[in-house]
Write an enzyme that holds these catalytic residues in place. Structure first.
Site, mmCIF file in Angstrom:
data_model
loop_
_atom_site.group_PDB
_atom_site.id
_atom_site.type_symbol
_atom_site.label_atom_id
_atom_site.label_comp_id
_atom_site.label_asym_id
_atom_site.label_seq_id
_atom_site.Cartn_x
_atom_site.Cartn_y
_atom_site.Cartn_z
ATOM 1 N N CYS A 232 0.796 -1.099 -0.094
ATOM 2 C CA CYS A 232 0.077 0.327 -0.132
ATOM 3 C C CYS A 232 0.917 1.311 -0.047
ATOM 4 O O CYS A 232 1.735 1.121 0.529
ATOM 5 C CB CYS A 232 -1.012 0.116 1.272
ATOM 6 S SG CYS A 232 -1.994 -1.515 1.208
ATOM 7 N N CYS B 3 -3.731 -0.183 -3.080
ATOM 8 C CA CYS B 3 -4.433 0.277 -1.856
ATOM 9 C C CYS B 3 -3.457 1.534 -1.318
ATOM 10 O O CYS B 3 -2.243 1.704 -1.653
ATOM 11 C CB CYS B 3 -4.490 -0.660 -0.758
ATOM 12 S SG CYS B 3 -2.900 -1.753 -0.547
#
Ligand code: DVN
Length: 252
Positions: free
Chosen positions: A77, A158
């Site tokens: 992420c 993400c």
């Protein structure tokens, strides 16, 4: 002649398998945190089943689903980098720094980057020449692979994600690129906090973040994903590629 052709094709099959397997092993050696749960033999078997024995214009993106499932690698992420018309620069940057990761820096992309492969109807062989080009037919093994890999890369993204675009082009964003037609649309607003365009510009470039192609990008983007654009001087990116001591946050 038949024998010579047979031998050539056989070598081709083996050499493609060898390249993919060697890249897979090399990646797992260099990225020990990914090694767990991944088995290059299983990954190769899933890769091969996607296109072996099929007409080279009849391999769907879905044929690669088992391959995607066979690769166990979590998204990182806040560091995923998309690119469009900036392949060389994006990869030169991520090769030197871990703060950003492109699809080609993941196991799946690393194994296949720059390769060409196809088989034939009812054949057990892999060919690396004489395969359809990117646009010769839609469902060719290479294009379907990158389509599926890109969908997966975007769908698993993400945090804050970014895309490196080319400010030297008249039109830096194209709806028909893989980034514009596939990746933007597969970003999940439940996971992605924002998309930042890094528009890499040279002193003489006239393209800016106000370019009329960017509203098209925002239209394709889920409205719950905040959009941002930053002009980044090419010289700064170059400087960061040649001097890894410069902290990542000062680069982009
Ligand atoms: O974000 C990246 C990455 O995740 C990737 O999977 O997709 C994004 C880049 O794709 P893009 O937005 O279509 O960007 P480009 O620069 O237009 O194309 C990237 C590559 O796709 C090209 O370099 C081509 O690969 P190649 O031939 O250099 O191995 C290939 N490609 C895309 N459209 C093509 C094409 N090749 C030939 N003809 C086309 N029309």
């Amino acid at each position: 002649i038949a024998i010579i052709c047979g031998v050539t094709a056989q070598n081709n099959s083996h050499s493609f398998r060898n390249v993919v397997m060697e890249r897979c092993e090399e990646y797992l050696q260099k990225n020990s945190h990914v090694t767990r749960n991944n088995d290059c033999k299983i990954i190769w078997a899933a890769f091969e089943q996607a296109y072996i024995g099929k007409d080279p214009c009849d391999v769907s993106p879905e044929a690669y689903d088992p391959l995607i499932r066979s690769v166990k690698q979590d998204a990182v992420c806040n560091s995923m980098l998309f690119w469009s018309k900036t392949k060389q620069m994006a990869h030169a940057f991520t090769a030197k720094r871990n703060c950003l990761v492109t699809l080609e820096d993941t196991l799946l992309g690393f194994m296949s980057d720059g390769l060409t492969w196809c088989s034939k109807n009812k054949s057990k062989e892999t060919f690396t020449t004489g395969c359809p080009g990117w646009s010769d037919c839609q469902n060719n093994p290479v294009r379907s692979f990158w389509l599926k890999a890109s969908i997966n890369f975007a769908a698993t993204a993400c945090g804050n994600v970014s895309v490196m675009l080319n400010g030297s082009l008249e039109t830096p964003f194209s709806n028909s690129s893989i980034f514009g037609s596939v990746e933007v649309k597969n970003l999940d607003p439940n996971k992605v906090k924002g998309l930042t365009v890094l528009l890499v510009t040279k002193d003489t470039d006239v393209t800016t973040c106000r370019h009329p192609s960017f509203p098209n990008l925002q239209t394709s983007l889920n409205p719950n994903i905040p959009y941002n654009c930053r002009e980044v001087p090419y010289s700064r990116v170059e400087g960061c590629i040649s001097d890894p001591e410069i902290p990542c946050r000062s680069c982009l």
